[in-house]
Design an enzyme around this catalytic site. Structure first.
Site, PDB file in Angstrom:
ATOM      1  N   ASP A 160      15.650 -51.805 -25.748  1.00  0.00           N
ATOM      2  CA  ASP A 160      16.952 -51.730 -26.395  1.00  0.00           C
ATOM      3  C   ASP A 160      17.402 -53.175 -26.630  1.00  0.00           C
ATOM      4  OD1 ASP A 160      20.258 -50.470 -25.368  1.00  0.00           O
ATOM      5  OD2 ASP A 160      19.614 -51.592 -27.123  1.00  0.00           O
ATOM      6  N   CYS A 181      30.072 -47.381 -22.658  1.00  0.00           N
ATOM      7  CA  CYS A 181      28.882 -46.524 -22.782  1.00  0.00           C
ATOM      8  C   CYS A 181      27.893 -46.784 -21.657  1.00  0.00           C
ATOM      9  CB  CYS A 181      28.194 -46.720 -24.135  1.00  0.00           C
ATOM     10  SG  CYS A 181      29.168 -46.099 -25.500  1.00  0.00           S
ATOM     11  N   GLN A 185      21.765 -56.029 -27.830  1.00  0.00           N
ATOM     12  CA  GLN A 185      22.547 -57.195 -27.420  1.00  0.00           C
ATOM     13  C   GLN A 185      21.706 -58.464 -27.404  1.00  0.00           C
ATOM     14  OE1 GLN A 185      25.761 -57.112 -27.053  1.00  0.00           O
ATOM     15  NE2 GLN A 185      26.048 -54.888 -27.049  1.00  0.00           N
ATOM     16  N   LYS A 234      25.893 -54.979 -35.080  1.00  0.00           N
ATOM     17  CA  LYS A 234      26.073 -55.936 -33.991  1.00  0.00           C
ATOM     18  C   LYS A 234      25.522 -57.311 -34.366  1.00  0.00           C
ATOM     19  CE  LYS A 234      26.816 -53.077 -30.024  1.00  0.00           C
ATOM     20  NZ  LYS A 234      26.467 -51.673 -29.858  1.00  0.00           N
ATOM     21  N   HIS A 271      22.467 -48.246 -21.512  1.00  0.00           N
ATOM     22  CA  HIS A 271      23.492 -47.672 -22.395  1.00  0.00           C
ATOM     23  C   HIS A 271      23.240 -46.165 -22.514  1.00  0.00           C
ATOM     24  CE1 HIS A 271      25.506 -46.976 -26.297  1.00  0.00           C
ATOM     25  NE2 HIS A 271      26.116 -48.136 -26.157  1.00  0.00           N
TER      26      HIS A 271
END
Lengths: 470, 250
Positions: free
Chosen positions: A256, A425, A259, A282, A179
Site C-alpha cells: 500500500d 481509517c 502515503q 494523494k 488502512h
C-alpha cells in the site's frame, strides 16, 4: 501520434514574485501535438551562484505554493493552513489546466474510436499510463492498471488474484496499522476462501514489529499486505526486506504505497513488489483515478475483476473471451480526463524531483514533531524521529483531556487550520493504541515551517481555551 | 449498542429512570443562563471526570484522554403526562438564545458551559433489568460524551426533550437546531455531526418505547419516522452481517 513520457531531472524552481534574475517559463510538451498534456514549470534561466543564494533562502514550500491556487484563501476569517494532506493533496494549476484542456479540447472515448478526437484522447490516456509506469520504474506500461483509487486496486487483487489463489488454511499476513482498505477486502475474501488473516502488532517504538513479521512468514503465507508509510504512525516499513522474506517461501507482497508514492522515490524493481497500489488524489492528481502495479506474469494469470465493455475480446451470448492486461481489468469507460490529470501531476512532481521532495519533507517532519512535542500533555503516535528512524511529515496525536474533534473544530473555526480528527481509517490501530480517535496534521511539499508554526500556535491557544472550561 | 468509532465517543441515550437530582448542582457559576433551568431538570448536576490512567508509552506520564464510552440504559418512568407544546416552547428558547450569539466562538463557549451542566452518567444503571417494557407518554433522557462540544449539544438536547411526549420528541428536526451549529457547515448530515445522531437515537428510542406501550394496550403503533441512514446502516451491519469479520478486538 506517439508521445513520450519525459523523465525530468530535478529543476530549480523560481518564484515569479521573488526579485532575482529573470526567469523563463518553459513548457514541456509530452506529445508531438501541442498543448495536450504539458507541464508548465517556471524555470530559472540562470543557475549561477547568484540565483542559487537568492533561491537558497526560500524553502521548497515557499517556492511551490504559488502553483496551488486553493491555498490562497481565507476560511472563517483566517488564512487557510491546510494540514490534511494525508487525506487528500491539493492540485497545482498545471493539473487543473490539463483537465480543462482535455475536456475543452479533445474529450472523447478511448481505444475503439476512429476519429481524430478519439485517437488523441487514447494517445494521452496511454501516455498517462506510461508516465505512471516510469514514475515507479515499472518494466512496462502494461503492468499499470488504472482503477478508481487504491481501494479499488486492492479489491481488484483480492477478488481476482485472491479468490483464485487462496485456499483454506492459507495465510495472509498484515499489520494492525493497516488502512481499512487494506484489511476489509481480505476479510471478505478470507470468508469466501477459508484463508486466515494474521496481524502483526507494534513494537515498543510504535512501529510494526518487523522481526515478528519475519518470524510469522511461513510456507502457509501466500500474501503479505503492508503499508509502505503509515498514515497514522508516520513510520516506514522495510519493504525490500519483507519482499525477500515472503518470496523465499513462495508468497507475494502487496504494498500500500498511498502515503509513499506522493512523498518519496518509489521503485518497484528495487522493492521487488508483486503488487503496489496508490491513489492519484494523494499525489497532486485528481480524484477518481488510482492504479495497481502488478508484475506482468502475475497480471496475465489473473481472471477478470469487473466485467463489461473494454475488457473483452469477443462476446457471445453464453460466454466471452477477455482482453490481455491491463485492459482485462479496466471495464467500461475509464476516467480518461482524470488519468491525463494524473499524468500532469506526475510531470509536476518529476519537475521538482522526488528526492528533493523527500529531503524537504524529512526536514518538515522533524520540525513538526519537535514543535508538537512542546505542547504540554501531548501524545504523538509512532516512532520518535532520529538519525536511524525517519518519519513521514505527519503526526497523529492526542492532548490529555481534550477530544480531537473539539480540537479540530476550534482550529478550523478560529484559526483556519485544517487537520483531521477521527480514526483515519485505522480503527484496529486506534484500538491497539487504546484510543477511539486522534487528531492528525499531515504535510506536503507545499507546506512550510510557517504553516507548522501557525498550527502550533493555534493548537496551543485552542488547548488553553478548552482547558479553561474544566 | 453501536459505537460511532471515529466520532466523539458516546452511546446513544436510552430512556432513563427518573431520579430526583435536585440536590446536585453545577460547581461552576461562570455563566448565568438566559433560560431558566427547571428545578427537576437533570441539568442541575455535577459532571465528574473519570478514569485517569497512565500511559506506559514513550511519553512517560502523559495520560491518554478519557475516551471511554459511557451510557445509561434504563427505564421509562411512570410520571405524569407532559405538558403539550413543551418541546416547542423550549426549542424557541434555545433557538433564540443561540441565534443571538452571532460569533461562533460564543456559541462554543455557551456549549462548553452547558457541557459542564450535564449530569454524571450512573454506570450502575447500565443493566438490562432497568429496561421497563411499556411506559407513559413521557420520555426522560441521560447521555454523555467524551467531547466537550458534543456534551454541550447533548446537554441542550436533554434539556429540550427531557420529560416530553414521544410524539413531540419525534417531531424535532435537526434543521430546527441549526442555529446551534459550530464549526460544521453544510446541510448534508455527515458522520461528524454526532449530535444529529444523538437526536435521532433519542427519537428512535422514544418512539420504540411508545410503540411497545401501545402494542401492550392493543393500540395501533405509531409509525416510526425514517431514521438517519448512518444509524440504521451501523446497527444493521452489527446485527445482520453473517459471519462478519468486522474487527472488534485483536
Amino acid at each position: 501520434m506517439e508521445g513520450v513520457a519525459l523523465k525530468f531531472p530535478p529543476l530549480k524552481l523560481f518564484n515569479p514574485n521573488f526579485p532575482t534574475s529573470p526567469a523563463t517559463t518553459v513548457t514541456f510538451s509530452s506529445s508531438s501535438s501541442s498543448s495536450s498534456c504539458s507541464a508548465s514549470l517556471p524555470v530559472s534561466a540562470t543557475a549561477g551562484k547568484e540565483a542559487d543564494s537568492a533561491l537558497g533562502t526560500l524553502s521548497l514550500g515557499h517556492l511551490t505554493r504559488p502553483d496551488f491556487p486553493i491555498l490562497h484563501q481565507e476560511v472563517n476569517g483566517s488564512k487557510l493552513v491546510y494540514l490534511d494532506n494525508a487525506a487528500t493533496s491539493q492540485k497545482p494549476h498545471q493539473v487543473l489546466k490539463a483537465l480543462q484542456s482535455y475536456y475543452a479540447g479533445y474529450n472523447s472515448n478511448v481505444h475503439r474510436g476512429i476519429h481524430y478526437l478519439s485517437a488523441k484522447a487514447t494517445d494521452q490516456y496511454e501516455l498517462a499510463r506510461k508516465k505512471v509506469a516510469d514514475f515507479i520504474n515499472a518494466e512496462e506500461s502494461q503492468e499499470i492498471v488504472f482503477t478508481r483509487n487504491a481501494t479499488e486496486a486492492i479489491n481488484l487483487v483480492a477478488y481476482s488474484w485472491g479468490i483464485s489463489n487462496l485456499k483454506p488454511g492459507d495465510e495472509v499476513l498484515l499489520t494492525v496499522a493497516e488502512h481499512h482498505s487494506a484489511i476489509v477486502p481480505w476479510q471478505l475474501v478470507a470468508q469466501r476462501t477459508g484463508a486466515v488473516l494474521r496481524f502483526v502488532d507494534l513494537d515498543e517504538n510504535e512501529v510494526p514489529e518487523v522481526e515478528k513479521l519475519r518470524e510469522s512468514i511461513s510456507r502457509k503465507t501466500k500474501l503479505v499486505v503492508v503499508h509502505h508509510v503509515s498514515n497514522v504512525l508516520a513510520s516506514f516499513l522495510p519493504i525490500k526486506h519483507i519482499a525477500r522474506w515472503v518470496h523465499d517461501v513462495g508468497g507475494k507482497i502487496l504494498v500500500d504505497a498511498c502515503q509513499s508514492v506522493p512523498h518519496i522515490v518509489v521503485d518497484v524493481q528495487e522493492l521487488d513488489a508483486d503488487f503496489l497500489v496508490a491513489s492519484s488524489h494523494k499525489m497532486c492528481g485528481p480524484t477518481g483515478i488510482g492504479f495497481l502495479y502488478a508484475k506482468s506474469d502475475i497480471l496475465s494469470a489473473m481472471p477478470p475483476f469487473l466485467g463489461g465493455g473494454e475488457m473483452i475480446s469477443d462476446v457471445f451470448l453464453d460466454h466471452s473471451t477477455y482482453a490481455d492486461p491491463p485492459s482485462r481489468f479496466e471495464a467500461g469507460t475509464p476516467a480518461i480526463g482524470e488519468a491525463i490529470g494524473l499524468g500532469a501531476a506526475i510531470d509536476y512532481l518529476q519537475g521538482i524531483g522526488m528526492q528533493k521532495i523527500h529531503d524537504y519533507e524529512t526536514e518538515l517532519a522533524n520540525y513538526l514533531y519537535e514543535s508538537l512535542s512542546t505542547i504540554p500533555n501531548v501524545r504523538i503516535y509512532g516512532p520518535r524521529p532520529s538519525e536511524k528512524v525517519k518519519r513521514a511529515a505527519l503526526c497523529s496525536f492526542n492532548v490529555e483531556d481534550v477530544h480531537p474533534t473539539d480540537l479540530a473544530t476550534l482550529l478550523d473555526q478560529q484559526h483556519g487550520v485544517a487537520i483531521r480528527s477521527g480514526h483515519h481509517c485505522a480503527q484496529p490501530l486506534h484500538r491497539y493504541l487504546g484510543v477511539n480517535a486522534s487528531a492528525r496534521a499531515s504535510l506536503h511539499f507545499y507546506n512550510t515551517k510557517d504553516d507548522v508554526d501557525d498550527f502550533i500556535n493555534a493548537l496551543s491557544e485552542t488547548v488553553s481555551f478548552l482547558n479553561s472550561f474544566k | 449498542m453501536i459505537s460511532s468509532f471515529n466520532q466523539p465517543h458516546l452511546r446513544f441515550p436510552s430512556l432513563t429512570h427518573e431520579k430526583n437530582t435536585n440536590h446536585l448542582r453545577p460547581n461552576r457559576n461562570r455563566f448565568i443562563p438566559r433560560i431558566r433551568i427547571p428545578p427537576n431538570s437533570s441539568l442541575e448536576c455535577n459532571c465528574r471526570r473519570e478514569n485517569r490512567f497512565s500511559d506506559p508509552g514513550q511519553q512517560g506520564n502523559i495520560k491518554r484522554p478519557d475516551l471511554s464510552v459511557r451510557y445509561a440504559t434504563a427505564e421509562c418512568p411512570t410520571s405524569a403526562i407532559s405538558e403539550p407544546g413543551l418541546v416547542g416552547d423550549r426549542l424557541r428558547v434555545l433557538v433564540s438564545e443561540f441565534g443571538s450569539l452571532t460569533e461562533p466562538l460564543d456559541r462554543v463557549r455557551r456549549l462548553l458551559d452547558y457541557a459542564g451542566r450535564l449530569p454524571p452518567f450512573d454506570e450502575s444503571s447500565r443493566v438490562e433489568s432497568n429496561r421497563v417494557a411499556g411506559c407513559t407518554t413521557q420520555a426522560r433522557f441521560r447521555a454523555d460524551s467524551d467531547s466537550e462540544i458534543t456534551k454541550g449539544f447533548i446537554s441542550c438536547l436533554v434539556w429540550l426533550l427531557d420529560g416530553a411526549a414521544p410524539e413531540e420528541v419525534a417531531a424535532v428536526e435537526a434543521e430546527d437546531l441549526e442555529v446551534m451549529n459550530v464549526g460544521f457547515n453544510g446541510r448534508t448530515p455527515s458522520r461528524v455531526k454526532t449530535w444529529h445522531n444523538v437526536l435521532a437515537a433519542m427519537q428512535k428510542r422514544a418512539l420504540a418505547l411508545s410503540n411497545k406501550k401501545k402494542r401492550k394496550m392493543k393500540k395501533k403503533p405509531l409509525i416510526v419516522p425514517p431514521i438517519l441512514p448512518l444509524i440504521v446502516a451501523a446497527e444493521a451491519l452489527a446485527g445482520n452481517l453473517p459471519n462478519s469479520q468486522v474487527v472488534d478486538h485483536i
